[in-house]
Design an enzyme around this catalytic site. Structure first.
Site, mmCIF file in Angstrom:
data_model
loop_
_atom_site.group_PDB
_atom_site.id
_atom_site.type_symbol
_atom_site.label_atom_id
_atom_site.label_comp_id
_atom_site.label_asym_id
_atom_site.label_seq_id
_atom_site.Cartn_x
_atom_site.Cartn_y
_atom_site.Cartn_z
ATOM 1 N N GLY A 26 0.846 -1.185 0.000
ATOM 2 C CA GLY A 26 0.000 0.000 0.000
ATOM 3 C C GLY A 26 0.881 1.233 0.000
ATOM 4 O O GLY A 26 2.115 1.151 0.006
ATOM 5 N N SER A 27 0.253 2.382 0.050
ATOM 6 C CA SER A 27 1.011 3.633 -0.071
ATOM 7 C C SER A 27 2.022 3.814 1.046
ATOM 8 O O SER A 27 3.150 4.269 0.808
ATOM 9 C CB SER A 27 0.037 4.813 -0.096
ATOM 10 O OG SER A 27 -0.809 4.778 1.059
ATOM 11 N N GLU A 29 3.693 1.678 2.601
ATOM 12 C CA GLU A 29 4.772 0.682 2.584
ATOM 13 C C GLU A 29 5.788 0.915 1.464
ATOM 14 O O GLU A 29 6.862 0.311 1.479
ATOM 15 C CB GLU A 29 4.190 -0.734 2.413
ATOM 16 C CG GLU A 29 3.410 -1.229 3.612
ATOM 17 C CD GLU A 29 2.085 -0.521 3.744
ATOM 18 O OE1 GLU A 29 1.820 0.030 4.823
ATOM 19 O OE2 GLU A 29 1.323 -0.486 2.769
ATOM 20 N N GLU A 48 -4.596 -9.766 1.850
ATOM 21 C CA GLU A 48 -3.657 -9.897 2.962
ATOM 22 C C GLU A 48 -3.755 -11.238 3.685
ATOM 23 O O GLU A 48 -2.764 -11.727 4.218
ATOM 24 C CB GLU A 48 -3.865 -8.738 3.944
ATOM 25 C CG GLU A 48 -3.350 -7.403 3.443
ATOM 26 C CD GLU A 48 -4.368 -6.630 2.592
ATOM 27 O OE1 GLU A 48 -5.389 -7.230 2.188
ATOM 28 O OE2 GLU A 48 -4.140 -5.435 2.336
ATOM 29 N N HIS A 71 -0.529 -3.550 4.797
ATOM 30 C CA HIS A 71 -0.857 -2.135 4.646
ATOM 31 C C HIS A 71 -1.673 -1.631 5.826
ATOM 32 O O HIS A 71 -2.850 -1.964 5.968
ATOM 33 C CB HIS A 71 -1.631 -1.919 3.343
ATOM 34 C CG HIS A 71 -2.025 -0.491 3.111
ATOM 35 N ND1 HIS A 71 -1.171 0.559 3.334
ATOM 36 C CD2 HIS A 71 -3.181 0.059 2.665
ATOM 37 C CE1 HIS A 71 -1.767 1.690 3.039
ATOM 38 N NE2 HIS A 71 -2.994 1.411 2.633
ATOM 39 N N HIS A 281 -13.559 -29.630 21.406
ATOM 40 C CA HIS A 281 -14.456 -28.900 20.515
ATOM 41 C C HIS A 281 -15.887 -28.871 21.042
ATOM 42 O O HIS A 281 -16.691 -28.049 20.619
ATOM 43 C CB HIS A 281 -14.428 -29.525 19.115
ATOM 44 C CG HIS A 281 -15.028 -28.657 18.050
ATOM 45 N ND1 HIS A 281 -15.372 -29.126 16.807
ATOM 46 C CD2 HIS A 281 -15.356 -27.337 18.038
ATOM 47 C CE1 HIS A 281 -15.882 -28.142 16.078
ATOM 48 N NE2 HIS A 281 -15.887 -27.056 16.806
ATOM 49 N N GLY A 400 -8.592 -23.792 13.327
ATOM 50 C CA GLY A 400 -9.962 -24.052 12.924
ATOM 51 C C GLY A 400 -10.536 -22.986 12.032
ATOM 52 O O GLY A 400 -11.627 -23.145 11.487
#
Length: 523
Positions: A26-27, A29, A48, A71, A281, A400
Site C-alpha cells: 500500500g502507499s 509501505e 492480505e 498495509h 471442541h 480451525g
C-alpha cells in the site's frame, strides 16, 4: 555517510536469512522497498489473508521466521484470520505494517492506524511501533528473536512511512547475535516421568504438533518402541508426529473429554508430548482421564502448562526432553499391544466417495510429497485412508479458521521446490483465499490443488446435529466452478465427477510442471 534505516533493515534481513518478502503493498509501505535488492524475492498476494497464509507455510517449511508486509490498519484487519492461525500454529513471523508519517499522527490522517500496536493483539507475541525511526532496526532484531523463541509465533512492527529514509543511529549495536532458545527441564521432574514409564504396565503416548516442529519425530518413534507403548495423535493436531502405518500407532484422539477418557482407558501412564491436555471442541463432563491413570505432559510453552487441568507438566524443549527420557531406566518387560486394524480398501460404486478420493491420493502421491490440508469435514476420512509416515509431510490449520490451507501450500512449495506439494481443500474453505491460485501461477509452482467438492459447508451440517438442528441455514454452496476459477487465475483446472476419471486426472496433475486444480465432486 550514515546508512538509512531502510538500508540497515535490509542488511539485517539478509543476515537473518529472510530474503523472501510476502506482501500486498500500500502507499505507506512503498518507501520500505525503495531500490529493492536483487537478491530478495517479493511474493505478491492479492489479499492480505493470502499473504500471511503463504508466509506461514514458508516459515514452517524453512524453520525460520518469514517477513510479512501489510498495509496499515485495513491490511492488518484483512489478515487477522490468518494471523490468528499463525499464532495457533506457533509459526514465527515478523509482520510489518505501514503507518502514516509521524508529523501527521497528531491528527487522524487518511490510511493511518489508530493504536496500531493494539490491533493485532492478542495474537502476536510482541507488538511495537518504535519511538524513533532509529529504533526500527533494533525492533526488528528483538522481534526476530522473540518470534523464534519457544513457543514460536508472530510479532508485529508498525513503521511510519517517513522512518525508512532517516539515518541509522551509529551508536546502536546491531551486530548479529546468537540467542539460545533451548529449554532443559528440571531433571527431578523428568526423572519422575522416566521412572513412571519404566514401571508402567500399559503406557501410552499422545503426540502433538510440537514433536514435528522441533524435529523430534524419530525420537518419539524410538521412545515408543523402547516402551512398547501405543501412540495416539492429540486432538486437532496440525502436523504428523508419528508414522501412521507403524504397528504402535493407535489412532487420533477425538476433541471431546468423554471420548478421550474412553480412548485412553486402560493405560496406567499417559505422556502427552508437544500438545495441550487436551484441545476440545464440545463440552464434556467427568475426569479428564480415567481414574488411576497418571498423566504427564512435556511442552515448551509455560502458558499451556499453566492451564493444563491435571497431571504433571514439564516445561522443556521437546527434543531435549525426549532424549532425557531415552536415557532413563530400562522399562519393565511388557507385551507389545495389538496393532490397529486399518479400514479395508474402498471400491467405487458409481460416485466418488470421500474415502475413495483419499485412497486414490494415497496410492498415487509420491512417498515424500507434502499434503497441506484444509478440508475439515473430510479429515476423519483422510485419517482412515490417507496415512502419513514421514516427518514434515503433513500441515494443516491449528486454529480451525478457514482460508489458511490454499496459500500455505504456496508457501510450502516455495520453500520445498524439490518435493511435490498437494493442497487438499474443502470447497467452502477454498473460497476464503482463492486468490492464492494467482500467486501459485505467478511463481510457477507445480502444486496440485484437490478440491473435495460436496457443494456445502458439510462440517457445519454434521456439527449441527450436536445441537439438535435438523435444517441449518447458510450451509449450501451449489454452482461454483472451481476448475474455471483456476483457469481464470492462471492455473490449469479440470472437473472430475466419475470414479473412472479420478486416477487419470490426479496422475496428470502430479506430472504437471505448473499448478493444477482438480475439482472432485464427491457424493
Amino acid at each position: 555517510m550514515s546508512r538509512t534505516v531502510r538500508e540497515t533493515f535490509i542488511e539485517q534481513l539478509r543476515t537473518l536469512g529472510m530474503t523472501s518478502v510476502f506482501g500486498n503493498p500500500g502507499s505507506t509501505e512503498l518507501p520500505m522497498f525503495r531500490d529493492f535488492p536483487d537478491d530478495f524475492r517479493y511474493v505478491l498476494g492479492l489479499q492480505e489473508a493470502v499473504v500471511v497464509g503463504m508466509a506461514d507455510g514458508y516459515a514452517q517449511a524453512t524453520h525460520n521466521a518469514a517477513l510479512v508486509n501489510l498495509h496499515s490498519a485495513a491490511g492488518v484487519g484483512h489478515a487477522m484470520g490468518n494471523i490468528f492461525t499463525a499464532w495457533k500454529n506457533r509459526t514465527p513471523l515478523v509482520i510489518t505494517a505501514g503507518q502514516q508519517a509521524r508529523s501527521m499522527l497528531v491528527g487522524e490522517p487518511f490510511l493511518f492506524a489508530d493504536q496500531a500496536t493494539e490491533l493485532p493483539k492478542p495474537y502476536v507475541k510482541w507488538s511495537c511501533e518504535p519511538a524513533r525511526a532509529q529504533d526500527v532496526p533494533a525492533a526488528l532484531a528483538r522481534g526476530y528473536h522473540l518470534a523464534m523463541a519457544p513457543p514460536r509465533g508472530p510479532v508485529f512492527l508498525s513503521v511510519p512511512v517517513d522512518d525508512w529514509d532517516q539515518p541509522t543511529d551509529p551508536d546502536q549495536p546491531l551486530e548479529p547475535r546468537t540467542v539460545s532458545t533451548a529449554v532443559r527441564a528440571d531433571p527431578a521432574l523428568l526423572d519422575e516421568v522416566a521412572s513412571a514409564l519404566a514401571r508402567s504396565r500399559r503406557p501410552a503416548f499422545v503426540v502433538g504438533a510440537g514433536v514435528d516442529v522441533e524435529g523430534a519425530f524419530e525420537d518419539v518413534v524410538t521412545l515408543a518402541e523402547r516402551h512398547r507403548a501405543r501412540v495416539w495423535v492429540a486432538p486437532l493436531s496440525a502436523r504428523c508426529s508419528f508414522p501412521e502405518s507403524h504397528p504402535l500407532f493407535a489412532g487420533f484422539l477425538d476433541a471431546e473429554r468423554d471420548r478421550i477418557r474412553e480412548q485412553l482407558a486402560g493405560h496406567d501412564v499417559v505422556v502427552v508430548i508437544g500438545a495441550p491436555v487436551f484441545s476440545y471442541h464440545v463440552e464434556g463432563t467427568g475426569p479428564y482421564v480415567a481414574r488411576g491413570t497418571a498423566l504427564f505432559q512435556l511442552v515448551d510453552d509455560p502458558a499451556t502448562a499453566a492451564w493444563t487441568p491435571t497431571g504433571t507438566s514439564v516445561v522443556t524443549s521437546i527434543r531435549l526432553g525426549l532424549r532425557d527420557l531415552l536415557s532413563g531406566p530400562e522399562p519393565a518387560a511388557r507385551t507389545a499391544p495389538a496393532p490397529r486394524v486399518r479400514p479395508a480398501r474402498v471400491q467405487p460404486d458409481g460416485v466418488i466417495s470421500e474415502a475413495f478420493l483419499m485412497q486414490t491420493i494415497a496410492d498415487l502421491r509420491p512417498e515424500a510429497s507434502i499434503v497441506v490440508e484444509e478440508a475439515p469435514s473430510s479429515r476423519s476420512t483422510m485419517h482412515d485412508h490417507l496415512p502419513f509416515d514421514r516427518s514434515e509431510t503433513f500441515f494443516t490449520c491449528a486454529s480451525g479458521g478457514l482460508g489458511h490451507g490454499m496459500p500455505a501450500a504456496v508457501g510450502v512449495a516455495l520453500a520445498r521446490p524439490e518435493q511435490q506439494v498437494i493442497a487438499l481443500l474443502g470447497d467452502g474453505s477454498s473460497m476464503y483465499s482463492v486468490q492464492a491460485l494467482w500467486s501459485a501461477a505467478r511463481e510457477e509452482l507445480p502444486i496440485v490443488f484437490v478440491v473435495v467438492n460436496n457443494s456445502a459447508y458439510a462440517a457445519l451440517d454434521r456439527f449441527a446435529q450436536h445441537f439438535g438442528i435438523s435444517k441449518p441455514v447458510g450451509t449450501s454452496l451449489p454452482g461454483i466452478d472451481f476448475a474455471g476459477l483456476a483457469r481464470d487465475l492462471g492455473c490449469s483446472g479440470v472437473t472430475v465427477r466419475r470414479p473412472d476419471e479420478l486416477a487419470a486426472a490426479l496422475t496428470a496433475a502430479l506430472a504437471a510442471t505448473t499448478p493444477s486444480l482438480v475439482d472432485v465432486h464427491v457424493g
